[in-house]
Design a protein around this motif. Structure first.
Motif, PDB file in Angstrom:
ATOM      1  N   ILE A 391      -9.087   7.157   4.147  1.00  0.00           N
ATOM      2  CA  ILE A 391      -9.617   5.802   4.274  1.00  0.00           C
ATOM      3  C   ILE A 391     -10.793   5.832   5.236  1.00  0.00           C
ATOM      4  O   ILE A 391     -10.683   6.369   6.349  1.00  0.00           O
ATOM      5  N   ALA A 392     -11.902   5.263   4.812  1.00  0.00           N
ATOM      6  CA  ALA A 392     -13.105   5.207   5.655  1.00  0.00           C
ATOM      7  C   ALA A 392     -13.228   3.810   6.241  1.00  0.00           C
ATOM      8  O   ALA A 392     -13.430   2.845   5.511  1.00  0.00           O
ATOM      9  N   GLY A 393     -13.070   3.703   7.548  1.00  0.00           N
ATOM     10  CA  GLY A 393     -13.245   2.404   8.208  1.00  0.00           C
ATOM     11  C   GLY A 393     -11.942   1.844   8.715  1.00  0.00           C
ATOM     12  O   GLY A 393     -11.034   1.560   7.945  1.00  0.00           O
ATOM     13  N   ALA A 394     -11.834   1.712  10.055  1.00  0.00           N
ATOM     14  CA  ALA A 394     -10.593   1.237  10.674  1.00  0.00           C
ATOM     15  C   ALA A 394     -10.753  -0.184  11.183  1.00  0.00           C
ATOM     16  O   ALA A 394     -10.380  -0.519  12.303  1.00  0.00           O
ATOM     17  N   GLY A 395     -11.318  -1.042  10.344  1.00  0.00           N
ATOM     18  CA  GLY A 395     -11.263  -2.485  10.603  1.00  0.00           C
ATOM     19  C   GLY A 395      -9.926  -3.005  10.081  1.00  0.00           C
ATOM     20  O   GLY A 395      -9.058  -2.225   9.670  1.00  0.00           O
ATOM     21  N   PRO A 396      -9.744  -4.335  10.089  1.00  0.00           N
ATOM     22  CA  PRO A 396      -8.456  -4.878   9.657  1.00  0.00           C
ATOM     23  C   PRO A 396      -8.025  -4.422   8.256  1.00  0.00           C
ATOM     24  O   PRO A 396      -6.847  -4.119   8.045  1.00  0.00           O
ATOM     25  N   ALA A 397      -8.955  -4.343   7.296  1.00  0.00           N
ATOM     26  CA  ALA A 397      -8.570  -3.937   5.938  1.00  0.00           C
ATOM     27  C   ALA A 397      -8.103  -2.489   5.910  1.00  0.00           C
ATOM     28  O   ALA A 397      -7.046  -2.162   5.337  1.00  0.00           O
ATOM     29  N   GLY A 398      -8.863  -1.614   6.541  1.00  0.00           N
ATOM     30  CA  GLY A 398      -8.507  -0.194   6.544  1.00  0.00           C
ATOM     31  C   GLY A 398      -7.211   0.062   7.289  1.00  0.00           C
ATOM     32  O   GLY A 398      -6.370   0.857   6.859  1.00  0.00           O
ATOM     33  N   LEU A 399      -7.031  -0.621   8.413  1.00  0.00           N
ATOM     34  CA  LEU A 399      -5.803  -0.437   9.203  1.00  0.00           C
ATOM     35  C   LEU A 399      -4.577  -0.866   8.396  1.00  0.00           C
ATOM     36  O   LEU A 399      -3.560  -0.169   8.369  1.00  0.00           O
ATOM     37  N   LYS A 400      -4.669  -2.031   7.753  1.00  0.00           N
ATOM     38  CA  LYS A 400      -3.502  -2.520   7.013  1.00  0.00           C
ATOM     39  C   LYS A 400      -3.193  -1.613   5.823  1.00  0.00           C
ATOM     40  O   LYS A 400      -2.027  -1.246   5.598  1.00  0.00           O
ATOM     41  N   ALA A 401      -4.228  -1.224   5.072  1.00  0.00           N
ATOM     42  CA  ALA A 401      -3.995  -0.340   3.927  1.00  0.00           C
ATOM     43  C   ALA A 401      -3.366   0.966   4.392  1.00  0.00           C
ATOM     44  O   ALA A 401      -2.405   1.470   3.780  1.00  0.00           O
ATOM     45  N   ALA A 402      -3.877   1.506   5.494  1.00  0.00           N
ATOM     46  CA  ALA A 402      -3.348   2.781   6.007  1.00  0.00           C
ATOM     47  C   ALA A 402      -1.884   2.641   6.392  1.00  0.00           C
ATOM     48  O   ALA A 402      -1.044   3.493   6.039  1.00  0.00           O
ATOM     49  N   ALA A 403      -1.558   1.564   7.107  1.00  0.00           N
ATOM     50  CA  ALA A 403      -0.174   1.390   7.570  1.00  0.00           C
ATOM     51  C   ALA A 403       0.781   1.250   6.390  1.00  0.00           C
ATOM     52  O   ALA A 403       1.857   1.872   6.375  1.00  0.00           O
TER      53      ALA A 403
END
Ligand code: SF4
Length: 650
Positions: A391-403
């Motif tokens: 995942i590229a990008g640890a904003g809210p969208a990236g963080l939630k998808a990653a979790a």
């Protein structure tokens, strides 16, 4: 830990296992006045999470009580089967359940067919917020409505509810009778307090008569209505004392605010600008006057805050509604001695009351699974086909998808180009009064850690990195950049909103902010610069600043700008700027508007998506998805929801 909060308490003859209350709140999950499977699943999640008491949203007690098109109605026996299923689902987890009995009086919000609302109230005194002129209630109609409360309570009792709550808070009908500014009657229901409280006393007595001593009755009142036409606080306490002495209610529920005015309505669901538990002193006044338990509600988000209020003796139970919208497992985590694992509510009001005001089911900006217990939440199952996901990008969208993906069993690497995760939430928290917004990052980062995501900071994702890592799936959450409109600005000093937020550039002392999107950036920056001593003019392209914000946040921010002397100009479309002026056109008439004597034009013109990496990966054969701001500029809520939707897919 939290010994008081988790000690049992009695309300009438009902014992509660703990003192955490999910207070009555509209969910927009009722249909045609009835309980739905979605509403049951929503409350069941809070019961499973350990709430001691759930007070279900308002139920209308009479046909004249329909204040929105999506409320529950307890006016017919047809409603009993739905209430029964709801009660059983909640009580199966050891949680008690009350239902709110409601008549809005003149606080009618909408009709379900677009016709003008017909409101009934003690007297023909208009409502300043909804601009409704009510019809004075006849004595026959008063008697009918009182009977409606009793009949509705009896239906809840037949459905297996443990009790009910009379909603006399927030300027609704019983409070309208109590208030001499609104109740101008000269009959037995107007004049001295003994007459003005007659309606409420008759309601409580009728409910008691209909349901007997074992069905608990709570009375909800505003300890301070925060309105120029507010109820007198000493009279509110006197009313509580009277009902307590008469034994007509079993507990008192103290909150603040009044639906009739913008200044009072903010306190129905106070935003993050208000201190945690700020209503506790109001509850303490009532507690000192009565001998029965007192519930207090008002931005109590954490078990530590609740425990402190109980330990100080200000109240006996704490309403922690948004705390459980945000984290249904809050009570269980607190009880297990793991408060650090609680996803704390940040008081943004975006997806809970914000959704209600827009007429769709409530949720949470940080936890979009809330309100989606029958749709998205059940799809967070363990994957049968684990993949390697980048995942590229640890904003809210990236963080939630990653979790979500990692919790489901995928091997997830989350790369952030900058030194910190959080994206635009890191900027939002820099605005006055919005430091708590950073909590969304704290909470999502904890979920990422707990799920076992590999987080790499200072790591921009490139086509080369993707080729080297060869993941099964790439998710682009690369965010957005500030949008620079194509206008003439020769000789002008122009700064971007993000740069000003970061403290980059000198805005001078006379600032014009050109706000295109109508979100928190324009209003927040105006406040920040005004507090810094600048003379600030806020030009918005729409009809009002903060148009896209939840009402209660917008109204509070508007109040703060007013106090600071910020000049607000609506209908202003940015046209250009030069060395000391900014030029707009009126967005409805096309007429010219000129702001003179300007040092700096600050652009709050929204964002352009950053899809550079998508272009670079055009030839890459693997699966590539784009989410969040990188797809199209998003709110934090949209971004987190999109992260969830992405995360539940294999
Ligand atoms: Fe709290 Fe915001 Fe979630 Fe509402 S949307 S529950 S205010 S975090």
């Amino acid at each position: 830990m939290f010994a008081k909060l988790f000690s049992p308490v009695r309300i009438g003859s009902i014992e509660l296992a703990n003192r955490i209350v999910s207070t009555g709140h509209d969910t927009v999950m009722a249909e045609e006045g009835h309980v739905t499977d979605r509403l049951i699943a929503y409350h069941q999640a809070r019961a499973e999470g350990g709430a001691g008491l759930i007070v279900v949203q308002v139920s209308g007690v009479h046909e004249t009580a329909r204040y929105t098109s999506h409320m529950l109605m307890a006016t017919s026996d047809d409603a009993i089967p739905g209430y029964t299923r709801l009660a059983q689902a909640v009580q199966a987890h050891g949680t008690r359940i009350f239902g709110q009995l409601f008549h809005p009086g003149r606080e009618i919000m909408e009709t379900d067919d677009g016709t003008a609302a017909i409101a009934y109230a003690p007297s023909a005194v208009p409502n300043s917020r909804f601009r409704v002129m009510p019809i004075p209630l006849s004595l026959n109609l008063i008697a009918e409505i009182v009977q409606g409360y009793a009949d509705s309570a009896a239906r809840l009792q037949r459905a297996g509810f443990d009790g009910c709550e009379i909603v006399a808070s927030h300027g609704y009908l019983p409070a309208q009778f109590l208030n001499p500014a609104v109740n101008l009657r000269d009959d037995d229901y107007g004049g001295p307090l003994a007459n003005r409280m007659r309606f409420l006393v008759e309601i409580a007595a009728a409910i008691r008569h209909a349901t007997g001593p074992d069905f608990a009755i709570s009375l909800r009142l505003s300890g301070d209505e925060r309105d120029v036409e507010a109820l007198d606080q000493s009279e509110t306490v006197a009313v509580c004392r009277h009902l307590d002495t008469a034994g007509l209610v079993d507990c008192f529920h103290v909150t603040a605010g009044n639906s009739a005015s913008l200044s009072g309505a903010i306190h129905i669901v106070p935003p993050m600008f208000y201190a945690a538990g700020y209503t506790a002193p109001l509850a303490a006044q009532v507690k000192a006057a009565v001998g029965r338990p007192v519930i207090v509600t008002g931005r109590i988000n954490q078990p530590q805050e609740a425990e402190a209020i109980l330990a100080a003796g200000h109240a006996d139970l704490c309403g922690m509604t948004r705390a459980m919208i945000c984290d249904p497992e809050m009570p269980a985590k607190a009880r297990a001695g793991a408060p650090d694992r609680i996803r704390a509510c940040i008081g943004c009001n975006q997806a809970c009351i914000g959704h209600f005001h827009r007429g769709y089911p409530i949720s949470c900006i940080q936890f979009p699974e809330s309100g989606r217990e029958t749709t998205l939440a059940p799809r967070k199952t363990r994957t049968a086909t684990p993949r390697r996901i980048l995942i590229a990008g640890a904003g809210p969208a990236g963080l939630k998808a990653a979790a979500v993906l990692a919790a489901r069993g995928h091997a997830v690497t989350l790369c952030e180009a900058g030194p910190q995760a959080g994206g635009q939430a890191l900027l939002a928290q820099l605005l006055p009064g919005r430091a708590e917004f950073g909590g969304i990052v704290t909470n999502l980062l904890r979920e990422v850690r707990e799920a076992g995501v590999t987080l790499r900071l200072n790591t921009p994702v490139t086509a080369e990195l993707v080729a080297a890592e060869a993941p099964d799936r790439v998710i682009l959450a690369t965010g957005a950049r500030p949008r620079a409109p194509a206008i003439e600005t020769e000789g002008a000093h122009v700064l971007d909103a993000w740069a000003v937020l970061r403290g980059e550039g000198n805005p001078g002392s006379r600032v014009v902010i050109a706000d295109w999107r109508g979100d928190w950036i324009g209003m927040g920056l105006a406040e920040k610069l005004a507090r810094d001593g600048c003379s600030v003019r806020l030009f918005v392209e729409g009809i009002a600043p903060g148009e896209t914000l939840p009402f209660y946040v917008r109204d509070e921010m508007a109040a703060r700008l007013h106090r600071l002397g910020v000049e607000i100009r609506p209908y202003a479309r940015l046209f250009g700027a030069d060395s000391d002026s900014v030029y707009f056109t009126h967005s409805a008439s096309g007429d010219a508007i000129v702001a003179e004597a300007v040092d700096t034009l600050v652009l709050a013109q929204g964002h352009d998506s950053n899809r550079d990496l998508a272009a670079a990966l055009a030839g890459w054969p693997g699966r590539v998805e784009i989410i969040g701001d990188a797809l199209t500029p998003r709110s934090a809520e949209d971004a987190v929801l999109e992260g969830l939707k992405c995360g539940i897919q294999d």
